[in-house]
Design an enzyme around this catalytic site. Structure first.
Site, short mmCIF file in Angstrom:
data_model
loop_
_atom_site.label_atom_id
_atom_site.label_comp_id
_atom_site.label_asym_id
_atom_site.label_seq_id
_atom_site.Cartn_x
_atom_site.Cartn_y
_atom_site.Cartn_z
N LYS A 1 0.85 -1.19 0.00
CA LYS A 1 0.00 0.00 0.00
C LYS A 1 0.88 1.24 0.00
O LYS A 1 1.60 1.51 0.96
CB LYS A 1 -0.93 0.02 1.22
CG LYS A 1 -2.06 1.03 1.06
CD LYS A 1 -3.18 0.79 2.07
CE LYS A 1 -4.40 1.62 1.72
NZ LYS A 1 -5.54 1.36 2.63
N TRP B 1 -3.09 0.46 -3.79
CA TRP B 1 -2.52 -0.88 -3.73
C TRP B 1 -1.62 -1.16 -4.94
O TRP B 1 -1.94 -0.80 -6.06
CB TRP B 1 -3.63 -1.93 -3.70
CG TRP B 1 -4.44 -1.93 -2.43
CD1 TRP B 1 -5.74 -1.56 -2.30
CD2 TRP B 1 -4.00 -2.32 -1.13
NE1 TRP B 1 -6.15 -1.69 -0.99
CE2 TRP B 1 -5.09 -2.16 -0.25
CE3 TRP B 1 -2.79 -2.78 -0.61
CZ2 TRP B 1 -5.02 -2.44 1.11
CZ3 TRP B 1 -2.71 -3.07 0.74
CH2 TRP B 1 -3.80 -2.91 1.59
#
Length: 537
Positions: A433, A438
């Protein structure tokens, strides 16, 4: 409709009756041996009879520490055939984990290969329930201080080769047991039933699955101690397929030679096996035109590797997905009929994903706001349920974290496109992250392994004061003598990824740490990367 229990013994009985001339080719430390299914059946019945003579009760656990060979195959059928449980133990685990697994399962007998016997001997005084060790060898027994040690061949001689398998076993009774490879904590046990094993074998034989059939010569490279070699020995026996078992400590050269000599049509293993085999095929000449499928699972296969197998060697590549808890087959990547007219690049993109759910199973993919959209973009955790999916871990409180409301929470993060094709993008614990977004380590790894001089690559995160986490790639080169720079690899990735996805650094190493079944061991790799930066300060 008639009621009939689905029993593992019936699978062997079918092979004996309908395919008595078909062969099991077994490579052992003594050389390559050949047995027909008629002979395998007799030996398996001798073993089953001997286990009953010994006094083994229904539900009792029998541990195996062994490679892929005919004796291990006989145990696959003899032990559950009398209502006991065959517990395959990963011989590559640490001694501490081997001790834990045997004690936790409460194994009463251990069947051990001769080259693994020193491991058992070293820990034997810490095994609480084991009453005897049977060594699977053609040679003399090793000298040992263990009192109850027997030779497999001598031990089964007093067994009855006409032994009849009992038919009053309930299909829901335990038949097999396997423990996870445990990247953290102790391994977790999964118990398979007769019913789950038979249904899983049927799924392997479906035309749109692995399509295992009598006409195949099948070589499972995936170890028989790992999720029952993906169930392939059971399905192959049931279908009457020729089985080619590669035995102990094989090499890429051994595998390539067996493919050529035994005209193997289907083989199965993890990506690291196929990367090594490709290297062998590129360096030496072998006939591989008998192969109709290389089945790959365990972790995502690089698209470049798939392309090389198919375009350079004309070997079809079959991507699959599963885990210990799923027996393991859950998905297979095959094109739908109307996708055959797509371009090579489009077809490769589909077939490098994990594919479609196998008939008989159910799935859902859940993100932060519930089930995700099937748009190929939104990510969520894959949940599974079905008749060959586990519903708990064996005597383990960690079941509460993985089995919730009748669903297995796999811990794998994926996308699903509009066709229902699953793409595993990472483990939940391995997603990176960065700045609230992501990054898939798997996508970066597979892209790097498409470079002509990259043998292996793994991507992990490092802490970052501004972005929370940033990706760092570790690369093993095919030929270190060929100049390949960090910048060259970053530039190679640049056209395929957003700028913020690109690794902050690339570290060249001689080897990437792996689990006992050949997957990248990212916990150990993170420690190595951390040490690398600490030494650089």
């Amino acid at each position: 409709m008639m009621k009939g229990d689905l029993l593992i013994s019936s699978m062997l009985e079918r092979a004996e009756r309908f395919f008595p001339k078909k062969e099991v080719v077994s490579r052992t430390s003594s050389g390559t041996q050949r047995f027909t299914y008629k002979e395998v059946g007799k030996r398996t019945r001798q073993l089953a009879s001997r286990l009953e003579q010994y006094g083994l009760q229904r539900g009792a656990k029998v541990g195996t520490l062994a490679w892929n060979h005919h004796r291990h195959l006989e145990l696959y059928f003899a032990v559950p055939g009398i209502g006991s449980v065959v517990h395959t133990i990963n011989i590559r685990l640490s001694p501490e984990h081997v001790i834990y697994i045997i004690n936790h399962a409460e194994d009463e007998l251990l069947f051990v290969d001769e080259d693994v016997f020193p491991l058992v001997e070293a820990v034997y005084d810490q095994l609480k329930t084991v009453k005897a060790v049977i060594v699977m060898t053609d040679n003399e027994l090793p000298d040992t201080k263990i009192e109850s040690v027997f030779s497999y061949e001598e031990w089964i001689k007093s067994g009855d080769e006409k032994f009849e398998f009992p038919k009053d076993i309930d299909e829901t009774e335990p038949a097999g047991m396997c423990f996870t490879s445990a990247t953290t904590g102790n391994p977790k046990g999964v118990v398979y039933t007769h019913r789950s094993t038979v249904l899983h074998s049927m799924s392997l034989s479906l035309a749109d699955s692995a399509a295992l059939s009598e006409s195949d010569s099948i070589m499972p490279v995936v170890p028989m101690f790992h999720v029952n070699a993906w169930g392939i020995p059971y399905a192959s026996t049931w279908m009457g397929s020729t089985q080619v078992l590669p035995g102990p400590r094989f090499t890429p050269e051994v595998l390539a030679g067996m493919i050529e000599k035994e005209k193997v049509t289907v083989t199965a293993g993890v990506p690291t096996i196929w990367l090594a085999l490709l290297k062998e095929l590129e360096e030496n000449s072998y006939q591989t035109d008998s192969l109709r499928a290389v089945i790959c699972g365990g972790s995502a296969a690089p698209a470049g590797m798939i392309k090389t197998f198919e375009e350079k060697y004309n070997v079809p590549f079959l991507h699959a997905y599963g885990m210990t808890e799923t027996s393991p087959l859950a998905t297979v990547s095959r094109l739908k009929s109307y996708q055959e007219n797509l371009s090579k690049e489009e077809k490769l993109d589909i077939r490098s994903k994990q594919g479609l759910l196998i008939p008989g199973l159910e799935m859902k993919v859940v993100g932060g706001d519930g089930e995700i959209a099937w748009d190929g973009e939104e990510m969520g955790e894959l949940l599974l349920r079905g008749p060959w999916i586990a519903d708990d871990y064996y005597k383990d409180e960690r079941s509460e974290d993985a089995f919730i409301d009748g669903w297995l929470h796999t811990g794998d993060v994926c996308t699903v496109d509009e066709e229902g094709v699953i793409k595993i993008v990472d483990r939940t614990k391995d997603l990176i992250k960065s700045g609230g977004e992501w990054i898939s380590s798997v996508d970066l790894e597979n892209a790097l392994m498409a470079h002509e001089n990259v043998f292996e690559s793994s991507v992990v995160s490092i802490p970052d004061p501004e972005w929370q986490e940033r990706p760092v790639a570790v690369v093993v080169l095919k030929d270190p003598a060929v100049s390949t720079s960090k910048q060259e690899l970053i530039d190679f990735l640049r056209p395929s990824f957003a700028k913020w996805w690109l690794p902050d650094d690339i570290i060249f190493m001689e080897e990437i740490p792996k689990t006992s079944v050949g997957k990248f061991l990212k916990r150990a790799l993170r420690d190595q990367v951390k040490e690398h930066y600490e030494q650089a300060k």
